[in-house]
Design a protein around this motif. Structure first.
Motif, PDB file in Angstrom:
ATOM      1  N   GLY A  20       0.772  -1.146  -0.058  1.00 24.50           N
ATOM      2  CA  GLY A  20       0.020  -0.046   0.060  1.00 24.50           C
ATOM      3  C   GLY A  20       0.771   1.286  -0.146  1.00 24.50           C
ATOM      4  O   GLY A  20       0.153   2.276   0.080  1.00 24.50           O
ATOM      5  N   ARG A  21       2.005   1.303  -0.034  1.00 29.39           N
ATOM      6  CA  ARG A  21       3.029   2.173   0.169  1.00 29.39           C
ATOM      7  C   ARG A  21       3.785   2.720  -1.248  1.00 29.39           C
ATOM      8  O   ARG A  21       3.697   1.816  -2.284  1.00 29.39           O
ATOM      9  CB  ARG A  21       4.035   2.107   1.110  1.00 29.39           C
ATOM     10  CG  ARG A  21       3.595   1.663   2.448  1.00 29.39           C
ATOM     11  CD  ARG A  21       2.520   2.464   3.001  1.00 29.39           C
ATOM     12  NE  ARG A  21       3.121   3.671   3.436  1.00 29.39           N
ATOM     13  CZ  ARG A  21       3.466   4.029   4.903  1.00 29.39           C
ATOM     14  NH1 ARG A  21       3.426   3.133   5.704  1.00 29.39           N
ATOM     15  NH2 ARG A  21       3.760   5.080   4.941  1.00 29.39           N
ATOM     16  N   ALA A  22       4.411   4.058  -1.279  1.00 30.43           N
ATOM     17  CA  ALA A  22       5.155   4.464  -2.329  1.00 30.43           C
ATOM     18  C   ALA A  22       6.403   3.772  -2.084  1.00 30.43           C
ATOM     19  O   ALA A  22       6.946   4.123  -1.119  1.00 30.43           O
ATOM     20  CB  ALA A  22       4.978   5.691  -2.804  1.00 30.43           C
ATOM     21  N   VAL A  23       7.115   3.270  -3.061  1.00 29.01           N
ATOM     22  CA  VAL A  23       8.342   2.649  -3.116  1.00 29.01           C
ATOM     23  C   VAL A  23       9.235   3.051  -4.471  1.00 29.01           C
ATOM     24  O   VAL A  23       8.935   2.490  -5.294  1.00 29.01           O
ATOM     25  CB  VAL A  23       8.149   0.969  -2.779  1.00 29.01           C
ATOM     26  CG1 VAL A  23       9.684   0.491  -2.680  1.00 29.01           C
ATOM     27  CG2 VAL A  23       7.371   0.609  -1.948  1.00 29.01           C
ATOM     28  N   LEU A  54       8.089   3.287  -8.147  1.00 30.88           N
ATOM     29  CA  LEU A  54       8.797   4.433  -8.943  1.00 30.88           C
ATOM     30  C   LEU A  54      10.260   3.780  -8.913  1.00 30.88           C
ATOM     31  O   LEU A  54      10.987   3.093  -8.193  1.00 30.88           O
ATOM     32  CB  LEU A  54       9.055   5.595  -7.681  1.00 30.88           C
ATOM     33  CG  LEU A  54       9.742   6.753  -7.946  1.00 30.88           C
ATOM     34  CD1 LEU A  54       9.102   7.301  -9.137  1.00 30.88           C
ATOM     35  CD2 LEU A  54       9.990   7.723  -6.798  1.00 30.88           C
ATOM     36  N   VAL A  55      10.719   4.306 -10.054  1.00 33.47           N
ATOM     37  CA  VAL A  55      12.146   3.702 -10.532  1.00 33.47           C
ATOM     38  C   VAL A  55      12.937   4.945 -11.101  1.00 33.47           C
ATOM     39  O   VAL A  55      12.274   5.739 -12.061  1.00 33.47           O
ATOM     40  CB  VAL A  55      12.145   2.648 -11.586  1.00 33.47           C
ATOM     41  CG1 VAL A  55      11.623   1.412 -10.784  1.00 33.47           C
ATOM     42  CG2 VAL A  55      11.164   2.801 -12.767  1.00 33.47           C
ATOM     43  N   PRO A  56      14.138   4.962 -11.228  1.00 33.54           N
ATOM     44  CA  PRO A  56      14.946   5.952 -11.933  1.00 33.54           C
ATOM     45  C   PRO A  56      15.021   5.536 -13.416  1.00 33.54           C
ATOM     46  O   PRO A  56      15.049   3.962 -13.706  1.00 33.54           O
ATOM     47  CB  PRO A  56      16.548   6.128 -11.455  1.00 33.54           C
ATOM     48  CG  PRO A  56      16.275   4.672 -10.556  1.00 33.54           C
ATOM     49  CD  PRO A  56      15.078   4.098 -10.266  1.00 33.54           C
ATOM     50  N   SER A  57      14.618   6.274 -14.521  1.00 36.73           N
ATOM     51  CA  SER A  57      14.627   5.981 -15.650  1.00 36.73           C
ATOM     52  C   SER A  57      15.549   6.905 -16.671  1.00 36.73           C
ATOM     53  O   SER A  57      14.993   7.304 -17.487  1.00 36.73           O
ATOM     54  CB  SER A  57      13.331   5.862 -16.432  1.00 36.73           C
ATOM     55  OG  SER A  57      12.565   7.200 -15.967  1.00 36.73           O
ATOM     56  N   PHE A  58      16.695   6.743 -16.250  1.00 36.29           N
ATOM     57  CA  PHE A  58      17.773   7.915 -16.776  1.00 36.29           C
ATOM     58  C   PHE A  58      17.789   7.636 -18.154  1.00 36.29           C
ATOM     59  O   PHE A  58      17.811   6.378 -18.797  1.00 36.29           O
ATOM     60  CB  PHE A  58      19.083   8.049 -16.104  1.00 36.29           C
ATOM     61  CG  PHE A  58      18.954   8.333 -14.701  1.00 36.29           C
ATOM     62  CD1 PHE A  58      17.825   8.841 -14.089  1.00 36.29           C
ATOM     63  CD2 PHE A  58      20.127   8.351 -13.769  1.00 36.29           C
ATOM     64  CE1 PHE A  58      17.462   9.028 -12.848  1.00 36.29           C
ATOM     65  CE2 PHE A  58      19.760   8.727 -12.434  1.00 36.29           C
ATOM     66  CZ  PHE A  58      18.698   9.200 -12.120  1.00 36.29           C
ATOM     67  N   SER A  59      18.330   8.638 -19.097  1.00 32.60           N
ATOM     68  CA  SER A  59      18.393   8.626 -20.352  1.00 32.60           C
ATOM     69  C   SER A  59      19.588   9.560 -21.018  1.00 32.60           C
ATOM     70  O   SER A  59      19.407  10.644 -21.534  1.00 32.60           O
ATOM     71  CB  SER A  59      17.079   8.928 -21.110  1.00 32.60           C
ATOM     72  OG  SER A  59      16.339  10.216 -20.611  1.00 32.60           O
ATOM     73  N   PHE A 126      12.302   9.895 -13.667  1.00 31.96           N
ATOM     74  CA  PHE A 126      11.841   8.882 -12.879  1.00 31.96           C
ATOM     75  C   PHE A 126      10.413   8.324 -13.677  1.00 31.96           C
ATOM     76  O   PHE A 126       9.717   9.284 -14.356  1.00 31.96           O
ATOM     77  CB  PHE A 126      11.384   9.069 -11.244  1.00 31.96           C
ATOM     78  CG  PHE A 126      12.735   9.297 -10.488  1.00 31.96           C
ATOM     79  CD1 PHE A 126      13.253   8.242  -9.846  1.00 31.96           C
ATOM     80  CD2 PHE A 126      13.662  10.571 -10.861  1.00 31.96           C
ATOM     81  CE1 PHE A 126      14.355   8.447  -9.124  1.00 31.96           C
ATOM     82  CE2 PHE A 126      14.736  10.716  -9.934  1.00 31.96           C
ATOM     83  CZ  PHE A 126      14.965   9.592  -9.172  1.00 31.96           C
ATOM     84  N   ALA A 127      10.171   7.198 -13.411  1.00 32.18           N
ATOM     85  CA  ALA A 127       8.860   6.575 -13.817  1.00 32.18           C
ATOM     86  C   ALA A 127       8.177   5.774 -13.041  1.00 32.18           C
ATOM     87  O   ALA A 127       8.894   5.185 -11.976  1.00 32.18           O
ATOM     88  CB  ALA A 127       9.029   5.844 -15.078  1.00 32.18           C
ATOM     89  N   ALA A 128       6.930   5.806 -12.966  1.00 33.10           N
ATOM     90  CA  ALA A 128       6.160   5.252 -11.947  1.00 33.10           C
ATOM     91  C   ALA A 128       5.021   4.609 -12.474  1.00 33.10           C
ATOM     92  O   ALA A 128       4.259   5.068 -13.403  1.00 33.10           O
ATOM     93  CB  ALA A 128       5.681   6.211 -10.681  1.00 33.10           C
ATOM     94  N   ILE A 137       5.104  11.716  -9.728  1.00 33.67           N
ATOM     95  CA  ILE A 137       5.928  12.209 -10.656  1.00 33.67           C
ATOM     96  C   ILE A 137       5.828  13.566 -11.333  1.00 33.67           C
ATOM     97  O   ILE A 137       6.760  14.282 -11.870  1.00 33.67           O
ATOM     98  CB  ILE A 137       5.698  11.299 -11.917  1.00 33.67           C
ATOM     99  CG1 ILE A 137       6.289   9.746 -11.752  1.00 33.67           C
ATOM    100  CG2 ILE A 137       6.356  11.799 -13.277  1.00 33.67           C
ATOM    101  CD1 ILE A 137       7.567   9.528 -11.530  1.00 33.67           C
ATOM    102  N   GLU A 138       4.593  14.214 -11.223  1.00 37.14           N
ATOM    103  CA  GLU A 138       4.213  15.331 -11.831  1.00 37.14           C
ATOM    104  C   GLU A 138       4.919  16.366 -11.662  1.00 37.14           C
ATOM    105  O   GLU A 138       5.134  17.350 -12.344  1.00 37.14           O
ATOM    106  CB  GLU A 138       2.730  15.700 -11.656  1.00 37.14           C
ATOM    107  CG  GLU A 138       2.303  16.259  -9.948  1.00 37.14           C
ATOM    108  CD  GLU A 138       0.982  16.461  -9.766  1.00 37.14           C
ATOM    109  OE1 GLU A 138       0.549  16.751  -8.758  1.00 37.14           O
ATOM    110  OE2 GLU A 138       0.058  16.378 -10.724  1.00 37.14           O
TER     111      GLU A 138
END
Ligand code: ZN
Length: 270
Positions: A20-23, A54-59, A126-128, A137-138
């Motif tokens: 139930g949490r943001a991770v 949530l994950v880092p999604s670097f480019s 970041f992408a979630a 994210i916003e």
């Protein structure tokens, strides 16, 4: 090698208090041994437990050379060295699936999902996925690189290190910011053709030094062969920021010639 299933993942998520949490997950899929269903099973396990993942999604492939007039000092960048921008047909938008190869299988799996939300940062997005994905994210923007992590901390979310170490924890770059360091500036070309400045974190190779002070708030469990460690985001930022403010050298990596560490410890770009 252990074989693990979605059931094992969900049990671990529950036992670590993450349901139930943001991770924010930093992960090495390989560390799990043999995970049935691969990276997608990891993402689905969190969604099944009603988490926002949530994950880092670097480019970094969208980084371009610094234009004149956008070259701050103490920016861990050798302006004399020259920098050849990659020739790209496209520019970054949050809709793109482009992601650096070294981000790993789980961020790649998140970015490819149609229901994911990705931040408006051309180099360090970041992408979630999950119910709170939009809210987290916003606020990410080219100069607001750590906004998703600040949102994670605000809502009492967690950081999960799954088979990786503290050098991977981007939250500590937010702690550096809170300790007064300016984030580094890099550059990207937007769809309009305009080159903009984008903020980024620096070197994390020395972050293991923070392990003893974070140990009291760390929860840990093995999942298959993988060592999972969970950190409450808000307390982690507070503790790390205080430690960095008290002793800026604490984050310095083992490479005495590391320009990122030298300039970060001096306070970052001016
Ligand atoms: Zn360094």
């Amino acid at each position: 090698m252990s074989r693990i299933s979605s059931v094992d993942l969900r049990l671990a998520i529950r036992e670590l208090g993450l349901s139930g949490r943001a991770v924010c997950a930093h992960s090495s899929l390989r560390s799990f041994g043999d995970l049935e269903g691969g990276a997608d099973a990891f993402v689905e396990a969190f969604l099944s437990e009603h988490c926002t993942l949530l994950v880092p999604s670097f480019s970094w492939s969208f980084c371009v050379a610094p234009p004149e007039g956008m070259r701050p000092l103490r920016n861990a960048f050798d302006y004399e060295r020259g920098f050849t921008s990659p020739v790209r047909a496209s520019t970054y938008t949050p809709d793109t699936d482009a992601i650096d190869d070294d981000m790993g299988a789980i961020p790649r799996a998140v970015v490819r999902r149609p229901d994911r939300i990705r931040g408006a940062h051309p180099l360090c997005s970041f992408a979630a996925v999950g119910t709170e994905a939009g809210a987290i994210i916003e606020r990410q923007a080219p100069l607001g690189v750590f906004a998703p992590l600040a949102a994670l901390a605000d809502r009492e979310g967690f950081v999960l290190l799954a088979g990786v170490g503290l050098p991977n924890m981007t939250l500590i770059h937010l702690a550096e910011r809170r300790a007064g360091r300016q984030p580094f500036r890099r550059w990207a070309k937007m769809a309009s053709g305009e080159v903009i400045e984008a903020a980024s974190g620096g070197c994390g190779a020395g972050f293991d030094a923070l392990e003893p002070i974070l140990a009291p708030i760390t929860r840990e469990r093995k999942v298959g062969d993988s060592r999972w460690r969970v950190f409450p985001a808000r307390e982690t930022v507070e503790i790390a920021a205080r430690a960095i403010a008290e002793n800026p050298q604490v984050t310095r990596c083992a490479d005495p010639s590391c320009l990122l560490c030298a300039d970060a410890i001096a306070g970052g770009p001016i």
